[in-house]
Design a protein around this motif. Structure first.
Motif, short mmCIF file in Angstrom:
data_model
loop_
_atom_site.label_atom_id
_atom_site.label_comp_id
_atom_site.label_asym_id
_atom_site.label_seq_id
_atom_site.Cartn_x
_atom_site.Cartn_y
_atom_site.Cartn_z
N ILE B 50 0.89 -1.03 -0.03
CA ILE B 50 -0.08 0.05 -0.16
C ILE B 50 0.80 1.26 -0.01
CG2 ILE B 50 -2.18 -0.73 1.05
CD1 ILE B 50 -1.23 -0.04 3.66
N GLN B 51 2.13 0.81 -0.30
CA GLN B 51 3.00 2.33 -0.38
C GLN B 51 2.41 3.51 -1.12
OE1 GLN B 51 6.08 1.53 1.23
NE2 GLN B 51 6.45 3.99 1.12
N GLU B 52 2.11 2.95 -2.61
CA GLU B 52 1.34 3.91 -3.25
C GLU B 52 0.17 4.67 -2.71
OE1 GLU B 52 2.87 5.08 -6.14
OE2 GLU B 52 4.63 3.95 -5.70
N GLN B 53 -0.60 3.75 -2.11
CA GLN B 53 -1.96 4.42 -1.60
C GLN B 53 -1.77 5.32 -0.71
OE1 GLN B 53 -4.88 3.13 -2.88
NE2 GLN B 53 -3.60 2.35 -4.34
N ALA B 54 -0.63 5.29 0.26
CA ALA B 54 -0.27 6.31 1.17
C ALA B 54 -0.10 7.69 0.76
CB ALA B 54 1.03 5.89 2.05
N ARG B 55 0.35 7.67 -0.42
CA ARG B 55 0.45 9.19 -1.04
C ARG B 55 -1.09 9.93 -1.46
NH1 ARG B 55 4.89 10.66 -1.50
NH2 ARG B 55 3.88 12.58 -1.95
N LEU B 56 -1.97 8.96 -1.47
CA LEU B 56 -3.23 9.59 -1.89
C LEU B 56 -3.88 10.18 -0.52
CD1 LEU B 56 -4.93 6.55 -3.95
CD2 LEU B 56 -4.07 8.79 -4.91
N LEU B 57 -3.42 9.60 0.53
CA LEU B 57 -3.92 10.29 1.92
C LEU B 57 -3.51 11.70 1.86
CD1 LEU B 57 -3.82 7.34 4.24
CD2 LEU B 57 -5.76 8.15 3.26
N ILE B 58 -2.03 11.86 1.34
CA ILE B 58 -1.25 13.32 1.47
C ILE B 58 -2.22 14.05 0.49
CG2 ILE B 58 0.58 14.50 0.90
CD1 ILE B 58 2.18 11.91 2.01
N ALA B 59 -2.41 13.64 -0.63
CA ALA B 59 -3.03 14.27 -1.90
C ALA B 59 -4.43 14.84 -1.01
CB ALA B 59 -3.23 13.37 -3.09
N ALA B 60 -5.10 14.08 -0.41
CA ALA B 60 -6.53 14.28 0.05
C ALA B 60 -6.31 15.29 1.22
CB ALA B 60 -7.14 13.02 0.45
N GLY B 61 -5.31 15.57 1.83
CA GLY B 61 -5.11 16.71 2.94
C GLY B 61 -4.18 16.15 4.14
N ALA B 62 -3.77 14.96 4.07
CA ALA B 62 -2.74 14.74 5.39
C ALA B 62 -1.60 15.40 5.15
CB ALA B 62 -2.85 12.98 5.33
N ASP B 63 -1.04 15.73 6.37
CA ASP B 63 0.45 16.08 6.54
C ASP B 63 1.53 14.83 6.39
OD1 ASP B 63 -0.44 18.92 6.22
OD2 ASP B 63 -1.19 18.58 8.03
N LYS B 64 0.98 14.01 7.31
CA LYS B 64 1.84 12.98 7.62
C LYS B 64 1.20 11.66 7.61
CE LYS B 64 5.07 14.43 11.24
NZ LYS B 64 5.42 14.68 12.36
N VAL B 65 1.71 10.49 6.86
CA VAL B 65 1.20 9.12 6.91
C VAL B 65 2.01 8.28 7.69
CG1 VAL B 65 0.10 7.24 5.76
CG2 VAL B 65 -0.31 9.75 4.98
N TYR B 66 1.31 7.71 8.61
CA TYR B 66 2.21 6.50 9.34
C TYR B 66 1.71 5.15 8.62
CZ TYR B 66 2.74 9.94 13.10
OH TYR B 66 3.33 11.10 13.78
N LEU B 67 2.68 4.77 8.20
CA LEU B 67 2.64 3.47 7.14
C LEU B 67 3.21 2.28 7.71
CD1 LEU B 67 1.35 2.66 4.30
CD2 LEU B 67 3.50 3.02 3.38
N GLY B 68 2.12 1.31 7.80
CA GLY B 68 2.70 0.16 8.31
C GLY B 68 2.28 -0.86 6.92
N ASN B 69 3.19 -1.33 6.53
CA ASN B 69 3.20 -2.04 5.08
C ASN B 69 4.00 -3.51 5.42
OD1 ASN B 69 2.51 -1.98 2.48
ND2 ASN B 69 4.70 -1.32 1.70
N SER B 70 3.14 -4.42 5.45
CA SER B 70 3.95 -5.71 5.79
C SER B 70 2.88 -6.88 5.50
CB SER B 70 4.21 -5.76 7.23
OG SER B 70 4.27 -7.14 7.67
N PRO B 71 3.15 -8.09 5.09
CA PRO B 71 2.29 -9.06 4.86
C PRO B 71 1.39 -9.42 5.97
CG PRO B 71 4.28 -9.79 3.90
CD PRO B 71 4.43 -8.21 4.59
N GLN B 72 2.02 -9.39 7.33
CA GLN B 72 1.23 -9.54 8.32
C GLN B 72 0.04 -8.46 8.80
OE1 GLN B 72 3.56 -10.33 11.95
NE2 GLN B 72 5.14 -9.45 10.78
N LEU B 73 -0.04 -7.46 7.90
CA LEU B 73 -0.96 -6.36 8.17
C LEU B 73 -2.03 -6.36 6.96
CD1 LEU B 73 1.48 -3.63 9.06
CD2 LEU B 73 0.11 -5.20 10.78
#
Ligand SMILES: Cc1cc2nc3c(=O)[nH]c(=O)nc-3n(C[C@H](O)[C@H](O)[C@H](O)COP(=O)(O)OP(=O)(O)OC[C@H]3O[C@@H](n4cnc5c(N)ncnc54)[C@H](O)[C@@H]3O)c2cc1C
Ligand SMILES: Nc1ncnc2c1ncn2[C@@H]1O[C@H](COP(=O)(O)O)[C@@H](O)[C@H]1O
Lengths: 265, 334
Positions: B50-73
């Motif tokens: 979901i690395q790419e997807q995290a950018r969309l949250l910034i495009a929507a208005g977030a200043d920071k995204v804490y991203l947990g990116n792992s098969p366990q998640l």
């Protein structure tokens, strides 16, 4: 022996709930005159416990926090087949939000002592937050599955359940002790039997006040609630209906024409 | 607390690597609240690939995204998700935390709230700040709106259904920070999601349907209900319901419209045999045209719609279906 605790809430009869108003001063609910009944989904929770009791060596405790009249609904659950009833009843418990309710129930559960499975309804018909079950689990530090619609395996120390999800379900494996909140899909609750009512006559309800739970007054009820209800404002409707007159045929025809005119047909 | 005014958080959610609409809508509202508070919008996103997807949250208005990116998640796993969010919240001290009223949100929100010993308002229909900059979460109740606040404890938490707030414009040029999160190693594994199964649904999806027919207690019985379902089919509409219809077992819980159900914005809404209770009506957001069919001329529902039919729905609905079919046939032939 599997120890099951079923949490049941006394709620104003949903069929008459429209009579409930907010008290303009205390901003809490005035439930005057509306009879208290077992929260509908808690009947599904009771039924789940009763079905397990038919298969295994199970002891069912019913736990409720509420006013003295809530004793009646605990009694009703005893008549359905629960073994023991507990009512947490104290003026200090009044006005509790979901967190304070869960905290108080969790203290009650700890005092009951032995538990493998705690079953709640998915939601109450009046508060309807859905928070109490999972918050009990978090406070007791045990796992929870919400919105269970099927119990697939109920081994002594590990359960497999299906829980509702957007357009589907998730299959969860859980180590006991655990909390489960149940939906209507899980089962069809049984109704009271005459013999059950007779048997329940000899069953005692244990009532615990704040001193029995050994918790400070600041931790329960209104004082222990992080959330407050601060004001009731009225809403204004932006629309007023044009009532369509005529015979049934004419009304239907007129409505179809209106819908066509605005472009939705 | 490092900042006297903590930030506004949105716990975002993804299904099959797609961020849900409600998460974007909450980022939009969080932006408004944060601007008023003079603070930042931060979002937590957990999943896999979901690395790419995290950018969309910034495009929507977030200043920071804490991203947990792992098969366990990949799937929502209650213990891991909760642990990661609670740890991060303890460290970062957000002022506000918003979550979608999805199946995941409705389980995760109370778990996080109870661990943080804070208040959580269920299924809000508006979020504003009061004069002391405290979050005022509105819920419908007893004919009006209640304000629920959490004056002392932090974060102030609330769940909100999809459709309550509009989706913000995505601005790909916005910049923000993506901060990777590690999956904790020492988590107890008492509970596990073994499998997630999505079933194909029949009929039209409520959330995006241009026409919604909703039925209520006035249907009377399964037969009365099936006529309302027929009306929905005739209009190629999605079928919605009120709580009594769900309680009676006529309708699926997933069709319930309202505060604890879905929020829809159709072009046309037809409410059949329902009384127009607030908790239901807040689920219809800005419908263009609203119609009610109720046998009680005094029903409050008529104060909330554009066209009213006073009639027994069990009789009127079949008559209406007939007229609709006639109209549709005429339209095809000419
Ligand atoms: C915290 C909370 C959350 C809730 N969340 C929701 C929610 O998300 N969604 C929801 O829907 N409800 C919700 N409710 C319940 C809500 O308050 C109402 O009880 C419910 O919406 C009423 O449904 P209804 O209009 O179908 O039934 P009723 O209020 O019983 O109305 C039935 C109507 O049908 C009419 N009628 C009867 N017979 C006929 C006939 N033959 N032909 C035509 N009309 C007829 C009657 O005149 C009446 O107006 C919630 C309640 C609480 C307390
Ligand atoms: N006062 C209470 N006493 C016992 N159980 C409760 C109480 N309040 C809530 N519950 C349980 O928690 C479930 C969800 O309630 P709620 O969070 O209010 O929607 C209910 O179905 C009950 O099983």
């Amino acid at each position: 022996m599997l120890n099951i605790i079923v949490c049941v809430k006394a709620v104003p009869d949903p069929k008459e709930a429209c009579n409930i108003k907010i008290d303009p001063h205390s901003k809490t609910l005035m439930r005057c005159d509306v009879p208290l009944v077992v929260n509908p989904l808690d009947k599904n929770a009771m039924e789940a416990a009763l079905q397990l009791k038919e298969q295994f060596d199970v002891h069912i405790s019913v736990l409720s926090m509420g006013p003295p009249e809530a004793g009646n609904i605990v009694k009703e659950c005893l008549a359905l087949g629960a073994d023991q009833g507990f009512l947490l009843c104290d003026p200090a418990f009044g006005g509790a939000d979901a967190y304070a309710t869960a905290f108080t129930l969790a203290k009650g559960i700890e005092k009951i002592g032995a538990y493998d499975v705690i079953i709640c309804g998915m939601a109450s018909s009046d508060g309807s937050t859905e928070w109490v079950g999972p918050e009990i689990a978090a406070i007791l530090n045990i796992p929870v599955v919400t919105m269970v619609k099927e119990i697939v395996e109920s081994d002594r120390d590990r359960w497999k359940v299906k829980a509702s999800l957007e357009n589907g379900y998730r299959l969860m494996q859980v180590k006991l002790p655990a909390v489960f909140t149940v939906t209507r899909d899980l089962n069809t609750p049984r109704t009271l039997s005459f013999s059950g009512i007779i048997k329940a006559r000899t069953k005692e309800i244990t009532r615990w006040a704040i001193s029995d739970l050994g918790v400070p007054a600041e931790a329960v009820g209104l004082k222990g609630s992080p959330t407050i209800v601060s004001e009731l404002s009225s809403t204004e409707s932006k629309r007023e209906a044009e009532i369509i007159a005529g015979t049934r045929e004419e009304k239907a025809e007129f409505l179809v024409q209106k819908l066509a005119d605005v472009g939705v047909l | 607390m490092e900042n006297s005014q903590g930030s506004v958080w949105v716990l975002a959610e993804q299904i099959d690597c797609q961020i849900l609409g409600v998460s974007f809508q909450l980022i939009g509202q969080a932006r408004k609240l944060a601007d008023e508070l003079g603070t930042s919008v931060e979002s937590v996103l957990l999943g896999d690939h979901i690395q790419e997807q995290a950018r969309l949250l910034i495009a929507a208005g977030a200043d920071k995204v804490y991203l947990g990116n792992s098969p366990q998640l990949e799937f929502y796993q209650p213990e891991i998700y909760c642990e990661m969010i609670v740890n991060l919240a303890r460290e970062r001290q957000p002022a506000i935390m918003l979550i979608g009223s999805t199946f995941m949100g409705r389980e995760l929100a109370p778990l996080v709230a109870a661990r943080l010993q804070t208040g959580l308002t269920a299924h809000c229909i508006d979020l504003v700040l009061d004069e002391n900059k405290i979050l005022d979460a509105k819920i419908p109740a007893y004919g009006g709106l209640l304000s629920i606040m959490c004056p002392q404890k932090r974060p102030q938490m609330a769940t909100v259904a999809q459709g309550v707030f509009p989706k913000p414009e995505l601005d790909e040029t916005r910049t923000g920070e993506i901060i990777p999160l590690d999956v904790p190693v020492d988590i107890s594994r008492r509970i596990q999601t073994l499998e997630v199964v999505r079933e194909a649904t029949d009929g039209v999806a409520l959330e995006s349907a241009p026409v919604v027919v909703a039925g209520g207690a006035g249907a009377g019985d399964p037969e009365g209900w099936s006529k309302i379902a027929d009306l929905a089919r005739a209009l190629n509409a999605a079928l919605g319901s009120t709580r009594p219809a769900v309680d009676e077992g006529w309708a699926d819980l997933e069709t319930m419209i309202g505060q604890s159900g879905k929020v829809v914005s159709p072009e046309l809404y037809i409410g059949v045999g329902l009384s127009g209770e607030q908790q239901h009506m807040v689920g219809i957001n800005n419908a263009q045209v609203m119609v009610a069919i109720n046998n009680d001329a005094k029903s409050p529902v008529f104060e909330q719609v554009d066209y009213g039919i006073v009639d027994d729905c069990r009789e009127f609905v079949p008559a209406l279906i007939k007229k609709i079919k006639e109209y549709q046939e005429k339209k095809v032939t000419c």
